[in-house]
Design an enzyme around this catalytic site. Structure first.
Site, short mmCIF file in Angstrom:
data_model
loop_
_atom_site.label_atom_id
_atom_site.label_comp_id
_atom_site.label_asym_id
_atom_site.label_seq_id
_atom_site.Cartn_x
_atom_site.Cartn_y
_atom_site.Cartn_z
N GLU A 1 -6.40 -21.67 -8.81
CA GLU A 1 -6.87 -22.10 -8.30
C GLU A 1 -6.38 -23.04 -7.28
O GLU A 1 -5.99 -23.57 -6.14
CB GLU A 1 -8.16 -22.09 -7.95
CG GLU A 1 -9.04 -20.96 -7.67
CD GLU A 1 -9.03 -20.57 -9.10
OE1 GLU A 1 -10.29 -20.03 -10.03
OE2 GLU A 1 -8.41 -21.15 -10.29
N ALA B 1 3.17 9.75 -27.09
CA ALA B 1 4.14 9.96 -26.67
C ALA B 1 4.75 11.36 -27.53
O ALA B 1 4.60 12.10 -28.73
CB ALA B 1 5.35 9.37 -26.75
N TRP C 1 14.82 11.63 -29.05
CA TRP C 1 13.38 11.27 -28.64
C TRP C 1 12.61 12.14 -27.66
O TRP C 1 13.43 12.83 -27.56
CB TRP C 1 14.11 10.40 -27.07
CG TRP C 1 14.68 9.04 -27.88
CD1 TRP C 1 16.02 8.76 -27.86
CD2 TRP C 1 14.21 8.06 -28.52
NE1 TRP C 1 16.52 7.22 -28.16
CE2 TRP C 1 14.95 7.17 -28.71
CE3 TRP C 1 12.82 7.44 -27.94
CZ2 TRP C 1 14.53 5.41 -28.80
CZ3 TRP C 1 12.01 5.96 -28.35
CH2 TRP C 1 13.45 5.13 -29.47
N THR D 1 3.85 4.31 -40.73
CA THR D 1 5.28 3.94 -39.73
C THR D 1 6.20 2.96 -39.34
O THR D 1 6.93 3.16 -39.23
CB THR D 1 4.32 3.74 -37.80
OG1 THR D 1 3.50 5.12 -37.58
CG2 THR D 1 5.17 4.05 -36.99
N GLU E 1 0.94 1.82 -31.79
CA GLU E 1 1.74 2.26 -30.85
C GLU E 1 2.43 4.03 -32.16
O GLU E 1 2.88 4.97 -31.80
CB GLU E 1 3.19 1.59 -31.18
CG GLU E 1 3.71 1.30 -29.49
CD GLU E 1 4.96 1.37 -29.08
OE1 GLU E 1 5.61 2.45 -30.06
OE2 GLU E 1 5.34 0.77 -28.05
N GLY F 1 -2.21 7.94 -38.96
CA GLY F 1 -3.15 7.43 -38.99
C GLY F 1 -4.65 6.69 -38.58
O GLY F 1 -5.65 6.23 -38.73
#
Length: 326
Positions: A56, A159, A175, A201, A255, A259
């Site tokens: 503002e 993904a 990929w 990971t 990501e 688990g």
């Protein structure tokens, strides 16, 4: 054009303005503000990096004296509390004397929570509330989650192949999805303050978890690992999903891997799902999720509401929100 339609159109533009950089405003909410007079925007503002100046204040400074008699659109109720970092926005608006202030959401912060609206009305300004409320609530989901639940808004990104695999049996995953999906995912990373992976990971992939889009590299989120072992340098460690209540971040993106994803779903801490599906079949491989604690199939229904779907190259992207009681 009716006032109602006009208000909706300008509020949608104000929400889009705020959506450009939600993580930069932390620890403040990322608010958008547009000052309109005679159908023309004469001032625009979005909460600056680090939380000040507020949207503002920026928009009113651009508009100057022309703000008198204008209409001000703001995504969150202007603040009413005192701060050593700047004046309350409801006081700035009261002094600027626009004809109307249109607000999407009431601020749940008890220091404001209706007081900002009351102050502006007491100054003779007409105030309309609840315009594009649902869209604004999504844009401000991180702030609202911290205020109401004491934790970040949490999005799980997956993904997968068409048959729900995230990797081959040997762990090969680069990929599955195409370049357009990967670029989109990096744009999503830039929206979040923190990003999390599980211990396995981190051990197997040593992911960078940064933003690799030109011009957005500095928006890479804080890296968090879910592990009972000490976190490596440059990482923050949490030992259980419930520890997200100790994080100061307003938004957290998960990501991987299966688990960690399952652990957050089991504890019902996932607020949003972002799914990328590639038109490939893997067959036997590594599934996207482990045990999420489901014991009755009927309990799986009605939990998620799709809010977006789009094609990204040959891939399909879908976005879902968790259906929760208010």
């Amino acid at each position: 054009m009716s006032t109602q339609v006009d208000d909706l159109r300008w509020m949608q533009a104000t929400i889009a303005l705020a959506a450009r950089s939600p993580a930069l405003a932390a620890p403040n909410p990322c608010v958008g503000c547009i000052v309109v007079k005679d159908g023309v925007a004469i001032g625009r503002g979005v909460t600056a990096k680090g939380g000040r100046p507020h949207a503002e204040a920026m928009a009113l400074e651009q508009a100057g004296e022309a703000a008198r008699g204008a209409t001000v659109y703001v995504t969150l109720e202007p603040c009413a509390h005192k701060s050593n970092r700047g004046p309350a926005c409801s006081d700035l608006l009261s002094a600027a004397q626009p004809e109307r202030v249109v607000i999407a959401l009431t601020d749940p912060d008890p220091r404001t929570a209706g007081s900002g609206t009351e102050r502006m009305r007491a100054a003779g300004i007409a105030v309309a509330e609840g315009v594009a409320e649902e869209a604004a609530a999504y844009q401000l989901a991180g702030y609202l989650s911290q205020q109401k639940r004491g934790r970040p808004h949490i999005m799980l990104k997956l993904a997968t192949s068409l048959d729900g695999q995230i990797a081959m049996t040997d762990g090969t995953s680069q990929w599955i999805t195409g370049e357009a999906s990967r670029a989109h995912a990096h744009g999503e990373r830039a929206r979040f303050e923190a990003i999390l992976v599980g211990r396995e990971t981190l051990r197997q992939d040593t992911p960078r978890l940064d933003v690799r889009l030109p011009g957005l590299e500095e928006r890479s989120p804080e890296r968090i690992v879910l592990s009972r072992s000490p976190a490596p340098q440059g990482w923050t460690g949490i030992t259980a999903p419930e520890a997200v209540h100790d994080l100061e971040a307003q938004s957290l993106m998960i990501e991987g891997g299966a688990g960690a994803a399952a652990a957050f779903l089991r504890t019902d801490l996932v607020d949003e799902l972002l799914l990328y599906r590639a038109p490939v079949l893997i067959g036997e491989g590594r599934t996207a999720l482990g045990d999420i604690g489901l014991t009755n199939l009927s309990d799986a229904h009605g939990q998620w509401r799709r809010i977006e779907t789009r094609h990204l190259g040959n891939d399909q992207m879908e976005r879902y929100l968790r259906t929760r009681a208010a």
